[in-house]
Design an enzyme around this catalytic site. Structure first.
Site, PDB file in Angstrom:
ATOM      1  N   ASP A 218     -92.372 -18.580-104.733  1.00  0.00           N
ATOM      2  CA  ASP A 218     -91.044 -19.044-104.777  1.00  0.00           C
ATOM      3  C   ASP A 218     -91.052 -20.326-103.435  1.00  0.00           C
ATOM      4  O   ASP A 218     -91.849 -20.195-102.809  1.00  0.00           O
ATOM      5  CB  ASP A 218     -90.239 -17.942-104.155  1.00  0.00           C
ATOM      6  CG  ASP A 218     -88.669 -18.074-104.114  1.00  0.00           C
ATOM      7  OD1 ASP A 218     -88.499 -18.547-105.126  1.00  0.00           O
ATOM      8  OD2 ASP A 218     -87.927 -18.151-103.185  1.00  0.00           O
TER       9      ASP A 218
ATOM     10  N   TYR B 153     -85.792 -31.771-106.854  1.00  0.00           N
ATOM     11  CA  TYR B 153     -85.658 -32.797-105.418  1.00  0.00           C
ATOM     12  C   TYR B 153     -86.638 -33.941-105.556  1.00  0.00           C
ATOM     13  O   TYR B 153     -86.607 -34.736-104.582  1.00  0.00           O
ATOM     14  CB  TYR B 153     -85.414 -31.910-104.460  1.00  0.00           C
ATOM     15  CG  TYR B 153     -84.342 -30.910-104.107  1.00  0.00           C
ATOM     16  CD1 TYR B 153     -82.855 -31.399-104.159  1.00  0.00           C
ATOM     17  CD2 TYR B 153     -84.769 -29.504-104.325  1.00  0.00           C
ATOM     18  CE1 TYR B 153     -81.933 -30.387-104.082  1.00  0.00           C
ATOM     19  CE2 TYR B 153     -83.694 -28.589-104.273  1.00  0.00           C
ATOM     20  CZ  TYR B 153     -82.375 -28.782-104.217  1.00  0.00           C
ATOM     21  OH  TYR B 153     -81.476 -27.981-104.001  1.00  0.00           O
TER      22      TYR B 153
ATOM     23  N   LYS C 226     -96.294 -24.665-113.511  1.00  0.00           N
ATOM     24  CA  LYS C 226     -96.703 -23.936-112.460  1.00  0.00           C
ATOM     25  C   LYS C 226     -98.024 -23.280-112.837  1.00  0.00           C
ATOM     26  O   LYS C 226     -98.815 -23.246-112.011  1.00  0.00           O
ATOM     27  CB  LYS C 226     -95.597 -22.925-111.804  1.00  0.00           C
ATOM     28  CG  LYS C 226     -94.438 -23.859-111.078  1.00  0.00           C
ATOM     29  CD  LYS C 226     -93.772 -22.591-110.597  1.00  0.00           C
ATOM     30  CE  LYS C 226     -92.372 -22.897-109.826  1.00  0.00           C
ATOM     31  NZ  LYS C 226     -91.694 -21.973-109.012  1.00  0.00           N
TER      32      LYS C 226
HETATM   33  P1  IMP Z   1     -88.328 -21.903-107.535  1.00  0.00           P
HETATM   34  O1  IMP Z   1     -89.477 -21.575-106.616  1.00  0.00           O
HETATM   35  O2  IMP Z   1     -88.906 -22.421-108.852  1.00  0.00           O
HETATM   36  O3  IMP Z   1     -87.430 -21.018-107.642  1.00  0.00           O
HETATM   37  O4  IMP Z   1     -87.644 -23.471-106.891  1.00  0.00           O
HETATM   38  C1  IMP Z   1     -86.614 -23.406-106.131  1.00  0.00           C
HETATM   39  C2  IMP Z   1     -85.995 -24.809-106.258  1.00  0.00           C
HETATM   40  O5  IMP Z   1     -86.561 -25.551-105.153  1.00  0.00           O
HETATM   41  C3  IMP Z   1     -86.015 -25.522-107.436  1.00  0.00           C
HETATM   42  O6  IMP Z   1     -85.011 -25.100-108.406  1.00  0.00           O
HETATM   43  C4  IMP Z   1     -86.211 -26.989-107.084  1.00  0.00           C
HETATM   44  O7  IMP Z   1     -84.913 -27.328-107.143  1.00  0.00           O
HETATM   45  C5  IMP Z   1     -86.596 -26.779-105.642  1.00  0.00           C
HETATM   46  N1  IMP Z   1     -88.062 -26.998-105.700  1.00  0.00           N
HETATM   47  C6  IMP Z   1     -89.153 -26.330-105.442  1.00  0.00           C
HETATM   48  N2  IMP Z   1     -90.333 -27.174-105.550  1.00  0.00           N
HETATM   49  C7  IMP Z   1     -90.051 -28.317-105.883  1.00  0.00           C
HETATM   50  C8  IMP Z   1     -90.849 -29.437-106.014  1.00  0.00           C
HETATM   51  O8  IMP Z   1     -91.956 -29.466-106.194  1.00  0.00           O
HETATM   52  N3  IMP Z   1     -90.008 -30.471-106.519  1.00  0.00           N
HETATM   53  C9  IMP Z   1     -88.606 -30.614-106.510  1.00  0.00           C
HETATM   54  N4  IMP Z   1     -88.016 -29.555-106.228  1.00  0.00           N
HETATM   55  C10 IMP Z   1     -88.656 -28.419-105.813  1.00  0.00           C
END
Ligand code: IMP
Length: 182
Positions: free
Chosen positions: A64, A141, A14
């Site tokens: 997020d 996902y 990221k």
């Molecule tokens: P966080 O923002 O890193 O907490 O992401 C939350 C959750 O959303 C992650 O653990 C993934 O399961 C899902 N997610 C967020 N962005 C993506 C993406 O670009 N590809 C696939 N899953 C995602």
């Protein structure tokens, strides 16, 4: 224009993506963490940014994101991470087994904070839940998400192709535009 901002994340991918987009502003990565409240992702990101700013006292961003499935009123949304850890992509496909409406979207919220301002930037990519997992790229996902007007999942695209379409990129691009106007 700010010369440097800190990205509060444990995810180097990221931070790398943000660095590419925000150049020549330098993006420093810091893994100091923040409490993830149970709320809309807009509030999770803003609250996280405010919490981190109290300790770091330097311009910073928190991101997020989540997957929102229309047939389930936006589930798993703010619970995306937990749902992915527990029922995984297989569980989502099971939930979607008899669903005709497979519309969904990813949303990303980037919260920026400095001593004068708190601001959020949103990015969204719409698509459909696939009927089966496909592809080995990416994370979360990605193997079950087919972006609109494409016939491949994010998991079948290399990082560069996915990042061109991603919700995160859209939010970071808006941040970039705003930062460079300051
Ligand atoms: P966080 O923002 O890193 O907490 O992401 C939350 C959750 O959303 C992650 O653990 C993934 O399961 C899902 N997610 C967020 N962005 C993506 C993406 O670009 N590809 C696939 N899953 C995602």
């Amino acid at each position: 224009m700010k010369k440097q901002i800190t990205f509060i994340t444990g995810n180097e991918n990221k931070a790398r993506e943000a660095q590419e987009i925000l150049h020549p502003i330098k993006v420093k990565i810091s893994d100091i963490g923040y409490p993830e409240i149970q709320d809309k992702i807009e509030n999770v990101a803003t609250n996280g940014a405010e919490n981190a700013f109290k300790r770091l006292k330097k311009p910073l961003i928190v991101e997020d994101s989540g997957l929102f499935i229309d047939a389930y009123n936006g589930f798993p949304g703010p619970y995306s991470s937990y749902v992915h850890q527990t029922i995984k992509n297989k569980g989502i496909l099971e939930l979607m087994k008899n669903q005709k409406n497979r519309d969904c979207h990813f949303k990303s919220i980037v919260a920026y904070i400095d001593k004068d301002t708190t601001k959020i930037f949103k990015g969204k990519v719409v698509g459909k839940i696939a009927h089966q997992q496909k592809g080995k790229h990416g994370f979360g996902y990605d193997p079950i998400f087919i972006p609109k007007n494409k016939n491949k999942t994010f998991g079948q695209m290399d990082m560069e192709a996915k990042n061109q379409l991603s919700h995160r990129r859209k939010a970071l691009k808006k941040l970039d535009h705003w930062l460079k106007k300051q």
